[in-house]
Design a protein around this motif. Structure first.
Motif, PDB file in Angstrom:
ATOM      1  N   THR A 118       0.734  -1.552  -0.125  1.00 54.72           N
ATOM      2  CA  THR A 118       0.118  -0.170   0.286  1.00 54.72           C
ATOM      3  C   THR A 118       0.789   1.107  -0.091  1.00 54.72           C
ATOM      4  O   THR A 118       2.096   1.427   0.342  1.00 54.72           O
ATOM      5  CB  THR A 118      -1.283  -0.040   1.151  1.00 54.72           C
ATOM      6  OG1 THR A 118      -0.152   0.513   2.671  1.00 54.72           O
ATOM      7  CG2 THR A 118      -1.577  -1.332   1.761  1.00 54.72           C
ATOM      8  N   ALA A 119       0.295   2.291   0.205  1.00 50.45           N
ATOM      9  CA  ALA A 119       1.453   3.304  -0.267  1.00 50.45           C
ATOM     10  C   ALA A 119       1.946   4.284   1.102  1.00 50.45           C
ATOM     11  O   ALA A 119       2.492   4.971   1.461  1.00 50.45           O
ATOM     12  CB  ALA A 119       0.167   4.458  -0.527  1.00 50.45           C
ATOM     13  N   SER A 120       0.648   3.265   2.350  1.00 47.34           N
ATOM     14  CA  SER A 120       1.606   3.991   3.875  1.00 47.34           C
ATOM     15  C   SER A 120       2.955   3.367   3.867  1.00 47.34           C
ATOM     16  O   SER A 120       2.796   2.526   3.773  1.00 47.34           O
ATOM     17  CB  SER A 120      -0.016   3.031   4.360  1.00 47.34           C
ATOM     18  OG  SER A 120       0.885   3.256   5.793  1.00 47.34           O
ATOM     19  N   VAL A 121       3.403   4.100   4.741  1.00 47.05           N
ATOM     20  CA  VAL A 121       4.524   3.487   4.789  1.00 47.05           C
ATOM     21  C   VAL A 121       4.716   2.936   6.527  1.00 47.05           C
ATOM     22  O   VAL A 121       5.631   2.230   6.529  1.00 47.05           O
ATOM     23  CB  VAL A 121       5.642   4.627   5.339  1.00 47.05           C
ATOM     24  CG1 VAL A 121       5.943   6.031   3.765  1.00 47.05           C
ATOM     25  CG2 VAL A 121       5.141   5.814   6.424  1.00 47.05           C
ATOM     26  N   ALA A 122       3.974   2.678   6.768  1.00 45.05           N
ATOM     27  CA  ALA A 122       3.169   2.173   8.292  1.00 45.05           C
ATOM     28  C   ALA A 122       2.791   0.304   7.683  1.00 45.05           C
ATOM     29  O   ALA A 122       2.904  -0.286   8.214  1.00 45.05           O
ATOM     30  CB  ALA A 122       2.175   3.004   8.952  1.00 45.05           C
ATOM     31  N   GLU A 123       2.335   0.291   6.662  1.00 44.16           N
ATOM     32  CA  GLU A 123       2.322  -0.886   5.905  1.00 44.16           C
ATOM     33  C   GLU A 123       3.398  -1.679   5.448  1.00 44.16           C
ATOM     34  O   GLU A 123       3.965  -1.409   4.645  1.00 44.16           O
ATOM     35  CB  GLU A 123       1.134  -0.997   5.011  1.00 44.16           C
ATOM     36  CG  GLU A 123      -0.728  -0.599   6.248  1.00 44.16           C
ATOM     37  CD  GLU A 123      -1.026  -0.103   5.248  1.00 44.16           C
ATOM     38  OE1 GLU A 123      -1.538  -0.865   4.399  1.00 44.16           O
ATOM     39  OE2 GLU A 123      -2.493   0.232   5.899  1.00 44.16           O
ATOM     40  N   ILE A 124       3.377  -2.580   5.826  1.00 45.89           N
ATOM     41  CA  ILE A 124       4.568  -3.694   5.150  1.00 45.89           C
ATOM     42  C   ILE A 124       4.144  -4.647   3.720  1.00 45.89           C
ATOM     43  O   ILE A 124       3.340  -4.941   3.713  1.00 45.89           O
ATOM     44  CB  ILE A 124       4.965  -4.522   5.864  1.00 45.89           C
ATOM     45  CG1 ILE A 124       5.381  -3.929   7.401  1.00 45.89           C
ATOM     46  CG2 ILE A 124       6.318  -5.600   5.956  1.00 45.89           C
ATOM     47  CD1 ILE A 124       6.855  -2.862   7.435  1.00 45.89           C
ATOM     48  N   ASN A 125       4.865  -4.434   3.135  1.00 44.34           N
ATOM     49  CA  ASN A 125       5.134  -5.633   1.816  1.00 44.34           C
ATOM     50  C   ASN A 125       5.712  -6.865   2.105  1.00 44.34           C
ATOM     51  O   ASN A 125       6.764  -6.140   1.991  1.00 44.34           O
ATOM     52  CB  ASN A 125       5.212  -4.311   0.484  1.00 44.34           C
ATOM     53  CG  ASN A 125       5.138  -5.723  -0.383  1.00 44.34           C
ATOM     54  OD1 ASN A 125       4.420  -6.739  -0.815  1.00 44.34           O
ATOM     55  ND2 ASN A 125       6.438  -4.917  -2.306  1.00 44.34           N
ATOM     56  N   PRO A 126       5.884  -7.770   2.173  1.00 41.31           N
ATOM     57  CA  PRO A 126       6.475  -9.116   3.150  1.00 41.31           C
ATOM     58  C   PRO A 126       7.823  -9.524   1.656  1.00 41.31           C
ATOM     59  O   PRO A 126       6.793  -8.848   0.536  1.00 41.31           O
ATOM     60  CB  PRO A 126       6.174 -10.348   3.460  1.00 41.31           C
ATOM     61  CG  PRO A 126       4.492  -9.473   3.713  1.00 41.31           C
ATOM     62  CD  PRO A 126       4.267  -8.120   2.927  1.00 41.31           C
ATOM     63  N   MET A 127       8.764  -9.179   1.877  1.00 39.91           N
ATOM     64  CA  MET A 127       9.653  -9.650   0.118  1.00 39.91           C
ATOM     65  C   MET A 127       9.552 -11.386  -0.279  1.00 39.91           C
ATOM     66  O   MET A 127       8.966 -12.325   0.905  1.00 39.91           O
ATOM     67  CB  MET A 127      11.095  -9.750   0.331  1.00 39.91           C
ATOM     68  CG  MET A 127      11.809  -8.341   0.678  1.00 39.91           C
ATOM     69  SD  MET A 127      11.315  -7.113  -0.352  1.00 39.91           S
ATOM     70  CE  MET A 127      12.503  -7.575  -1.361  1.00 39.91           C
ATOM     71  N   PRO A 128       9.425 -11.255  -0.901  1.00 38.28           N
ATOM     72  CA  PRO A 128       8.876 -12.444  -1.668  1.00 38.28           C
ATOM     73  C   PRO A 128      10.768 -13.220  -1.617  1.00 38.28           C
ATOM     74  O   PRO A 128      11.416 -13.395  -1.304  1.00 38.28           O
ATOM     75  CB  PRO A 128       8.548 -12.501  -3.167  1.00 38.28           C
ATOM     76  CG  PRO A 128       7.886 -11.439  -3.363  1.00 38.28           C
ATOM     77  CD  PRO A 128       9.150 -10.743  -2.543  1.00 38.28           C
ATOM     78  N   GLY A 129       9.896 -14.660  -0.742  1.00 40.32           N
ATOM     79  CA  GLY A 129      10.891 -15.644  -0.508  1.00 40.32           C
ATOM     80  C   GLY A 129      11.589 -16.230  -2.120  1.00 40.32           C
ATOM     81  O   GLY A 129      11.548 -16.220  -3.176  1.00 40.32           O
ATOM     82  N   MET A 130      13.389 -16.264  -1.968  1.00 36.57           N
ATOM     83  CA  MET A 130      14.301 -17.087  -3.005  1.00 36.57           C
ATOM     84  C   MET A 130      13.637 -18.607  -2.945  1.00 36.57           C
ATOM     85  O   MET A 130      13.578 -18.157  -5.136  1.00 36.57           O
ATOM     86  CB  MET A 130      14.998 -17.042  -2.373  1.00 36.57           C
ATOM     87  CG  MET A 130      15.899 -16.003  -1.752  1.00 36.57           C
ATOM     88  SD  MET A 130      16.109 -14.476  -3.168  1.00 36.57           S
ATOM     89  CE  MET A 130      17.787 -15.817  -4.334  1.00 36.57           C
ATOM     90  N   THR A 131      12.852 -19.291  -3.231  1.00 43.58           N
ATOM     91  CA  THR A 131      12.433 -20.901  -3.837  1.00 43.58           C
ATOM     92  C   THR A 131      10.870 -20.536  -3.642  1.00 43.58           C
ATOM     93  O   THR A 131      10.572 -21.314  -4.782  1.00 43.58           O
ATOM     94  CB  THR A 131      12.645 -21.433  -2.168  1.00 43.58           C
ATOM     95  OG1 THR A 131      13.848 -21.831  -1.747  1.00 43.58           O
ATOM     96  CG2 THR A 131      12.273 -22.686  -2.454  1.00 43.58           C
TER      97      THR A 131
END
Length: 276
Positions: free
Chosen positions: A17-30
């Motif tokens: 989301t555009a909010s800096v307080a909401e998290i976008n988890p990084m996709p796993g390598m596998t």
């Protein structure tokens, strides 16, 4: 494993989301459906849940689920076992927030439930693993302190004296012998049987010694310096002579084998009260 609470969603997915307080988890390598989140107590994790799917949350080792609070408690099952928590929606078209509380932290979530999963199933999130920078830094500092203490304990305290000579039964001859001004180090062959070791006194009597074996080097570390050590195994006798011997070695006031390694003791509350 036991069911601990109900809220609303099934197979939750985190999205940006555009909010800096909401998290976008990084996709796993596998597999991109297995994500990672760097924990911050002030962040909110945005989740989209799909009916028929669940999401796994992996907290820190030793962390345990305590409870959950939510704006709408009607549609989500939460199941926990140790540091693992599973979220499973039970109702459609729900939009609310909830907090997961553990014995160490509180995790904030903003989520909604949708009936149909996306066409690309890899855009969903099946599992989230949390990382904790503060814990990692604390462990790094602790490992550094332990390594530094290890180096201090194993570093030569004074100039090394290697002027040692052996006499007696060849089968008991050590590979190496030296002292660091405080302790005597004796190393035997890797397959040799350790003999009994005694310190020879000025009157040629023999005294028992205090020693330990270093696990990293297999050295026998005698907690003193002597002019001569006597080795005995059955009828076999040998001696290790220190040709540079000029006394019993230095004594330290630290109570340990190094000047800069100090033992500290603390009184308990009961002991302190007894002195009042």
């Amino acid at each position: 494993m036991k069911t601990l609470g109900r809220l609303s969603a099934i197979g939750l997915m985190v999205w940006a989301t555009a909010s800096v307080a909401e998290i976008n988890p990084m996709p796993g390598m596998t597999d991109p459906r297995v994500r990672e989140v760097v924990y911050d107590r002030d962040d909110v994790i945005r989740l989209i849940g799909y009916v028929g799917y669940q999401t796994h949350l992996r907290m820190a080792p030793g962390e345990k689920f305590v409870g959950v609070g939510a704006g709408d408690t009607g549609g989500l099952d939460i199941t926990a076992d140790g540091s693992d928590t599973w979220l499973k929606p039970k109702a459609e078209l729900v939009r609310t927030n909830f907090d997961v509380k553990t014995n160490r932290r509180v995790y904030h979530f903003d989520y909604e439930v949708r009936k149909e999963p996306p066409h690309n199933k890899k855009a969903m999130i099946y599992s989230i693993t949390f990382r904790y920078p503060a814990d990692e830094e604390e462990k790094r500092l602790d490992d550094f302190a332990k390594a530094k203490l290890h180096d201090k304990l194993h570093a030569p305290a004074y100039k090394v004296n290697k002027d040692y000579w052996y006499c007696g039964a060849p089968s008991m001859k050590p590979v190496e012998a030296y002292d660091d001004g405080i302790q005597t180090h004796i190393k035997f062959g890797s397959h040799a049987e350790y003999p009994a070791i005694f310190a020879e006194n000025a009157d040629q009597s023999e005294s028992l010694i205090n020693f330990h074996v270093e696990p990293d080097t297999d050295e026998v570390v005698v907690h003193q310096i002597a002019h001569r050590f006597i080795l005995r195994r059955g009828e076999l006798v040998g001696c290790i002579e220190n040709r540079q011997f000029s006394g019993g070695g230095s004594r330290l006031t630290s109570g340990t084998v190094k000047d800069d390694v100090v033992i500290k003791t603390h009184k308990t509350e009961n002991e302190a009260a007894g002195n009042e």
